[in-house]
Design a protein around this motif. Structure first.
Motif, mmCIF file in Angstrom:
data_model
loop_
_atom_site.group_PDB
_atom_site.id
_atom_site.type_symbol
_atom_site.label_atom_id
_atom_site.label_comp_id
_atom_site.label_asym_id
_atom_site.label_seq_id
_atom_site.Cartn_x
_atom_site.Cartn_y
_atom_site.Cartn_z
ATOM 1 N N ASP A 142 -86.459 -55.567 28.790
ATOM 2 C CA ASP A 142 -86.352 -56.573 29.845
ATOM 3 C C ASP A 142 -87.447 -57.636 29.768
ATOM 4 O O ASP A 142 -87.760 -58.284 30.768
ATOM 5 C CB ASP A 142 -86.410 -55.887 31.220
ATOM 6 N N LEU A 143 -88.008 -57.851 28.601
ATOM 7 C CA LEU A 143 -89.066 -58.840 28.413
ATOM 8 C C LEU A 143 -88.473 -60.243 28.530
ATOM 9 O O LEU A 143 -87.485 -60.564 27.873
ATOM 10 C CB LEU A 143 -89.714 -58.644 27.046
ATOM 11 N N ARG A 144 -89.060 -61.083 29.398
ATOM 12 C CA ARG A 144 -88.552 -62.439 29.620
ATOM 13 C C ARG A 144 -89.305 -63.428 28.745
ATOM 14 O O ARG A 144 -90.539 -63.470 28.788
ATOM 15 C CB ARG A 144 -88.760 -62.870 31.072
ATOM 16 N N PRO A 145 -88.600 -64.243 27.960
ATOM 17 C CA PRO A 145 -89.292 -65.308 27.230
ATOM 18 C C PRO A 145 -89.747 -66.396 28.199
ATOM 19 O O PRO A 145 -89.088 -66.664 29.191
ATOM 20 C CB PRO A 145 -88.237 -65.854 26.264
ATOM 21 N N GLY A 146 -90.897 -66.990 27.903
ATOM 22 C CA GLY A 146 -91.422 -68.056 28.747
ATOM 23 C C GLY A 146 -92.936 -68.069 28.707
ATOM 24 O O GLY A 146 -93.567 -67.341 27.952
ATOM 25 N N THR A 147 -93.507 -68.908 29.550
ATOM 26 C CA THR A 147 -94.953 -69.021 29.642
ATOM 27 C C THR A 147 -95.384 -68.546 31.019
ATOM 28 O O THR A 147 -94.861 -69.010 32.034
ATOM 29 C CB THR A 147 -95.395 -70.477 29.417
ATOM 30 N N PHE A 148 -96.336 -67.614 31.038
ATOM 31 C CA PHE A 148 -96.775 -66.987 32.283
ATOM 32 C C PHE A 148 -98.287 -67.109 32.404
ATOM 33 O O PHE A 148 -99.014 -66.962 31.435
ATOM 34 C CB PHE A 148 -96.389 -65.506 32.301
ATOM 35 N N GLU A 149 -98.761 -67.357 33.633
ATOM 36 C CA GLU A 149 -100.192 -67.385 33.894
ATOM 37 C C GLU A 149 -100.588 -66.023 34.455
ATOM 38 O O GLU A 149 -100.061 -65.578 35.472
ATOM 39 C CB GLU A 149 -100.540 -68.483 34.904
ATOM 40 N N VAL A 150 -101.495 -65.354 33.756
ATOM 41 C CA VAL A 150 -101.970 -64.041 34.196
ATOM 42 C C VAL A 150 -103.488 -64.053 34.193
ATOM 43 O O VAL A 150 -104.116 -64.796 33.445
ATOM 44 C CB VAL A 150 -101.426 -62.907 33.293
ATOM 45 N N GLU A 151 -104.074 -63.204 35.051
ATOM 46 C CA GLU A 151 -105.524 -63.128 35.110
ATOM 47 C C GLU A 151 -105.950 -61.674 35.208
ATOM 48 O O GLU A 151 -105.168 -60.798 35.597
ATOM 49 C CB GLU A 151 -106.077 -63.958 36.264
ATOM 50 N N SER A 152 -107.205 -61.439 34.866
ATOM 51 C CA SER A 152 -107.702 -60.077 34.769
ATOM 52 C C SER A 152 -107.843 -59.395 36.125
ATOM 53 O O SER A 152 -107.926 -58.185 36.204
ATOM 54 C CB SER A 152 -109.050 -60.062 34.043
ATOM 55 N N GLY A 153 -107.824 -60.132 37.204
ATOM 56 C CA GLY A 153 -107.943 -59.545 38.527
ATOM 57 C C GLY A 153 -106.668 -58.863 38.995
ATOM 58 O O GLY A 153 -106.677 -58.101 39.957
ATOM 59 N N LYS A 154 -105.560 -59.119 38.342
ATOM 60 C CA LYS A 154 -104.281 -58.534 38.762
ATOM 61 C C LYS A 154 -104.165 -57.090 38.282
ATOM 62 O O LYS A 154 -104.725 -56.702 37.269
ATOM 63 C CB LYS A 154 -103.111 -59.341 38.192
ATOM 64 N N SER A 155 -103.377 -56.328 39.015
ATOM 65 C CA SER A 155 -103.147 -54.943 38.617
ATOM 66 C C SER A 155 -102.085 -54.911 37.512
ATOM 67 O O SER A 155 -101.393 -55.899 37.248
ATOM 68 C CB SER A 155 -102.681 -54.123 39.816
ATOM 69 N N MET A 156 -101.963 -53.750 36.885
ATOM 70 C CA MET A 156 -100.968 -53.571 35.819
ATOM 71 C C MET A 156 -99.572 -53.804 36.377
ATOM 72 O O MET A 156 -98.727 -54.404 35.715
ATOM 73 C CB MET A 156 -101.098 -52.161 35.238
ATOM 74 N N ASP A 157 -99.312 -53.354 37.621
ATOM 75 C CA ASP A 157 -97.993 -53.550 38.245
ATOM 76 C C ASP A 157 -97.668 -55.026 38.402
ATOM 77 O O ASP A 157 -96.549 -55.465 38.129
ATOM 78 C CB ASP A 157 -97.950 -52.872 39.619
ATOM 79 N N GLU A 158 -98.643 -55.818 38.842
ATOM 80 C CA GLU A 158 -98.417 -57.254 39.043
ATOM 81 C C GLU A 158 -98.174 -57.964 37.715
ATOM 82 O O GLU A 158 -97.311 -58.840 37.621
ATOM 83 C CB GLU A 158 -99.621 -57.883 39.747
ATOM 84 N N ILE A 159 -98.898 -57.586 36.676
ATOM 85 C CA ILE A 159 -98.708 -58.205 35.364
ATOM 86 C C ILE A 159 -97.323 -57.873 34.822
ATOM 87 O O ILE A 159 -96.614 -58.756 34.328
ATOM 88 C CB ILE A 159 -99.818 -57.750 34.395
ATOM 89 N N ILE A 160 -96.922 -56.620 34.932
ATOM 90 C CA ILE A 160 -95.602 -56.208 34.441
ATOM 91 C C ILE A 160 -94.510 -56.910 35.233
ATOM 92 O O ILE A 160 -93.511 -57.371 34.670
ATOM 93 C CB ILE A 160 -95.466 -54.664 34.482
ATOM 94 N N ALA A 161 -94.676 -57.022 36.548
ATOM 95 C CA ALA A 161 -93.671 -57.693 37.379
ATOM 96 C C ALA A 161 -93.566 -59.170 37.007
ATOM 97 O O ALA A 161 -92.471 -59.766 37.109
ATOM 98 C CB ALA A 161 -94.040 -57.557 38.852
ATOM 99 N N THR A 162 -94.659 -59.779 36.574
ATOM 100 C CA THR A 162 -94.637 -61.200 36.214
ATOM 101 C C THR A 162 -93.880 -61.419 34.901
ATOM 102 O O THR A 162 -93.113 -62.376 34.770
ATOM 103 C CB THR A 162 -96.083 -61.724 36.047
ATOM 104 N N ILE A 163 -94.062 -60.546 33.934
ATOM 105 C CA ILE A 163 -93.556 -60.788 32.576
ATOM 106 C C ILE A 163 -92.184 -60.172 32.333
ATOM 107 O O ILE A 163 -91.400 -60.709 31.547
ATOM 108 C CB ILE A 163 -94.576 -60.254 31.554
ATOM 109 N N PHE A 164 -91.858 -59.079 33.007
ATOM 110 C CA PHE A 164 -90.604 -58.369 32.742
ATOM 111 C C PHE A 164 -89.610 -58.589 33.873
ATOM 112 O O PHE A 164 -89.975 -58.737 35.039
ATOM 113 C CB PHE A 164 -90.870 -56.867 32.584
ATOM 114 N N LYS A 165 -88.286 -58.581 33.507
ATOM 115 C CA LYS A 165 -87.202 -58.676 34.501
ATOM 116 C C LYS A 165 -87.084 -57.331 35.193
ATOM 117 O O LYS A 165 -87.349 -56.290 34.607
ATOM 118 C CB LYS A 165 -85.870 -58.986 33.817
ATOM 119 N N LYS A 166 -86.624 -57.351 36.405
ATOM 120 C CA LYS A 166 -86.387 -56.079 37.093
ATOM 121 C C LYS A 166 -84.929 -55.882 37.366
ATOM 122 O O LYS A 166 -84.138 -56.732 37.454
ATOM 123 C CB LYS A 166 -87.165 -56.017 38.402
#
Length: 166
Positions: A142-166
């Motif tokens: 479910d990996l989504r192609p695109g450009t995403f802004e992520v930062e080290s303060g986010k949890s693993m759940d938030e990073i996965i939710a940003t990059i992957f489709k649910k």
């Protein structure tokens, strides 16, 4: 072929090679006649041309003075930073460094590729842990192609939710 005709043929080759060699070596040299003589510019003309092109021209003395000044300034900065360190040795900054990156996911990338990119950007600690978490959730396809802004303060759940489709 007979011997006489062979000798005649060989003699003809020798004569023609001799004539070609004589013309080549004795003929006019076209390369020398087509060369143009270029006058070497004077030092003042070279300086004028270079300054008009935006170059800065310095003598060795001027260059050495600038180098010495730069080295002195660098040493002064080091001394000041050492003095500042000596003044407050017990204080530690309580600042937390937050890394932020723009992650570009292209088609054909896998979750381990994304994990490696996030690890290189200091967003996550381990690409393998990221990959294992994605596999555990069953989101590897479910990996989504695109450009995403992520930062080290986010949890693993938030990073996965940003990059992957649910």
């Amino acid at each position: 072929m007979k011997a006489n005709s062979m000798r005649s043929f060989a003699a003809g080759l020798i004569v023609s090679a001799s004539v070609c060699g004589a013309v080549y070596f004795a003929g006019p040299n076209k390369a020398a006649s087509t060369q143009k003589t270029v006058e070497k510019p004077t030092v003042d003309e070279m300086k004028t041309m270079l300054t008009s092109e935006g170059y800065v021209i310095q003598t060795n003395e001027e260059w050495n003075k600038q180098l010495a000044a730069a080295k002195k300034e660098k040493n002064d900065v080091k001394e000041k930073s050492n003095e500042n360190k000596n003044e407050k040795p017990n204080e530690k900054p309580n600042e937390k460094i937050v890394y932020r990156t723009m992650l570009t996911v292209t088609s054909g990338m896998t979750s381990i590729d994304v994990g490696r990119a996030l690890e290189q950007a200091h967003i996550i600690n381990s690409a393998k842990d990221f990959f294992n978490e994605v596999e555990k959730r069953g989101l590897s396809n479910d990996l989504r192609p695109g450009t995403f802004e992520v930062e080290s303060g986010k949890s693993m759940d938030e990073i996965i939710a940003t990059i992957f489709k649910k």
